[in-house]
Design a protein around this motif. Structure first.
Motif, PDB file in Angstrom:
ATOM      1  N   GLU A 186      79.912  -0.243  -0.349  1.00  0.00           N
ATOM      2  CA  GLU A 186      79.263   0.488   0.728  1.00  0.00           C
ATOM      3  C   GLU A 186      80.045   1.751   1.073  1.00  0.00           C
ATOM      4  O   GLU A 186      81.274   1.789   0.953  1.00  0.00           O
ATOM      5  CB  GLU A 186      79.162  -0.374   1.987  1.00  0.00           C
ATOM      6  N   GLU A 187      79.309   2.760   1.518  1.00  0.00           N
ATOM      7  CA  GLU A 187      79.945   3.978   2.009  1.00  0.00           C
ATOM      8  C   GLU A 187      80.233   3.816   3.492  1.00  0.00           C
ATOM      9  O   GLU A 187      79.401   3.336   4.253  1.00  0.00           O
ATOM     10  CB  GLU A 187      79.044   5.196   1.777  1.00  0.00           C
ATOM     11  N   LEU A 193      84.285   5.161   0.151  1.00  0.00           N
ATOM     12  CA  LEU A 193      83.447   4.219  -0.585  1.00  0.00           C
ATOM     13  C   LEU A 193      84.284   2.962  -0.769  1.00  0.00           C
ATOM     14  O   LEU A 193      85.367   3.013  -1.372  1.00  0.00           O
ATOM     15  CB  LEU A 193      83.049   4.801  -1.938  1.00  0.00           C
ATOM     16  N   ARG A 204      89.186   1.165  -2.252  1.00  0.00           N
ATOM     17  CA  ARG A 204      88.373   2.241  -1.708  1.00  0.00           C
ATOM     18  C   ARG A 204      88.658   3.530  -2.450  1.00  0.00           C
ATOM     19  O   ARG A 204      89.713   3.707  -3.047  1.00  0.00           O
ATOM     20  CB  ARG A 204      88.611   2.426  -0.215  1.00  0.00           C
ATOM     21  N   PRO A 207      83.560   8.919  -2.145  1.00  0.00           N
ATOM     22  CA  PRO A 207      82.258   9.017  -2.830  1.00  0.00           C
ATOM     23  C   PRO A 207      82.034  10.402  -3.424  1.00  0.00           C
ATOM     24  O   PRO A 207      81.117  10.597  -4.222  1.00  0.00           O
ATOM     25  CB  PRO A 207      81.248   8.707  -1.726  1.00  0.00           C
ATOM     26  N   LYS A 213      83.592   7.052  -8.222  1.00  0.00           N
ATOM     27  CA  LYS A 213      82.441   6.354  -7.644  1.00  0.00           C
ATOM     28  C   LYS A 213      81.703   5.557  -8.718  1.00  0.00           C
ATOM     29  O   LYS A 213      81.387   4.381  -8.526  1.00  0.00           O
ATOM     30  CB  LYS A 213      81.492   7.364  -6.998  1.00  0.00           C
ATOM     31  N   GLU A 217      81.177   1.439  -9.297  1.00  0.00           N
ATOM     32  CA  GLU A 217      79.849   0.861  -9.541  1.00  0.00           C
ATOM     33  C   GLU A 217      79.847   0.069 -10.846  1.00  0.00           C
ATOM     34  O   GLU A 217      79.260  -1.015 -10.924  1.00  0.00           O
ATOM     35  CB  GLU A 217      78.805   1.969  -9.582  1.00  0.00           C
TER      36      GLU A 217
END
Length: 227
Positions: A186-187, A193, A204, A207, A213, A217
């Protein structure tokens, strides 16, 4: 964001010739702009560079840039994440530099106060120097946040096997176990992110860094696929 919308065709071609020096995001923007304008120019090399980068991202080659190491046991199928040794060294370096700068800032804060109490002669050079050094001290105090990061992640361990995730981290007492499905990416605000399980933060990044990023993912995709 389209980086090249204001470029002329000649400028686009000049950038294409230097495509190997561009970032991944810049290459994507360049290819998109060429396709959008239907410029008749070979883009095979550019596409190859993009494909190579995407393969590296999906292979989690850039996970170390976020500060973690990824391994998968071929026999058990267990995925393990640990803090990268380089990231630990960076945390230690940040702490050492933070301590030094903080001390420098405190010393010059005392010297600045001494000017106003009359025990230190006033000059403009001293005033500007002290203010500058105090500013460095404030930076040092911020860098001391590396202490918490180092303590949290020094013994960090993440193990996922099928539908179970086990996390060991410095800011939690005992190992915590979750379902793999509890993992979420989640951002938080505009600049963070975060990959987490329940209320526990795993890692973290920003983003705005497209490679990192996509790496996070890809990591989450690999873990969920491994159930």
């Amino acid at each position: 964001m389209n980086l090249y919308k204001n470029h002329t065709h000649r400028e686009i071609l000049a950038v294409l010739e230097q495509s190997d020096k561009l970032t991944y995001e810049a290459k994507l923007n360049l290819l998109n702009e060429i396709d959008k304008r239907s410029i008749a120019v070979p883009t095979d090399e550019l596409q190859s560079q993009i494909n190579q980068k995407e393969v590296a991202i999906n292979n989690l080659d850039y996970l170390k840039d976020i500060g973690f190491m990824y391994t998968m046991d071929e026999n058990t199928g267990a995925i393990t994440l640990r803090r990268a040794s380089g990231a630990k060294l960076m945390d230690i370096a940040a702490i050492v530099v933070g301590v030094i700068l903080s001390l420098v800032g405190l010393i010059h804060c005392w010297l600045l106060l001494a000017i106003f109490t009359g025990s230190n002669e006033f000059t403009l050079t001293k005033l500007f120097t002290y203010v500058f050094m105090i500013s460095l001290g404030l930076i040092g105090f911020k860098m001391l946040g590396g202490i918490n990061r180092f303590l949290d992640y020094n013994s960090f361990l993440f193990v996922q096997q099928r539908d179970t995730v086990t996390i060991k981290k410095g800011d939690i007492k005992d190992e915590q176990t979750f379902n793999t499905a509890d993992l979420k990416l989640e951002e938080e605000g505009e600049d963070e992110l975060i990959l987490s399980a329940g209320e526990i933060e795993i890692m973290r990044t920003s983003p705005h860094n497209l490679v990192q990023k996509l790496t996070m993912e890809a990591l989450l995709h690999n873990i969920l696929r491994n159930q």
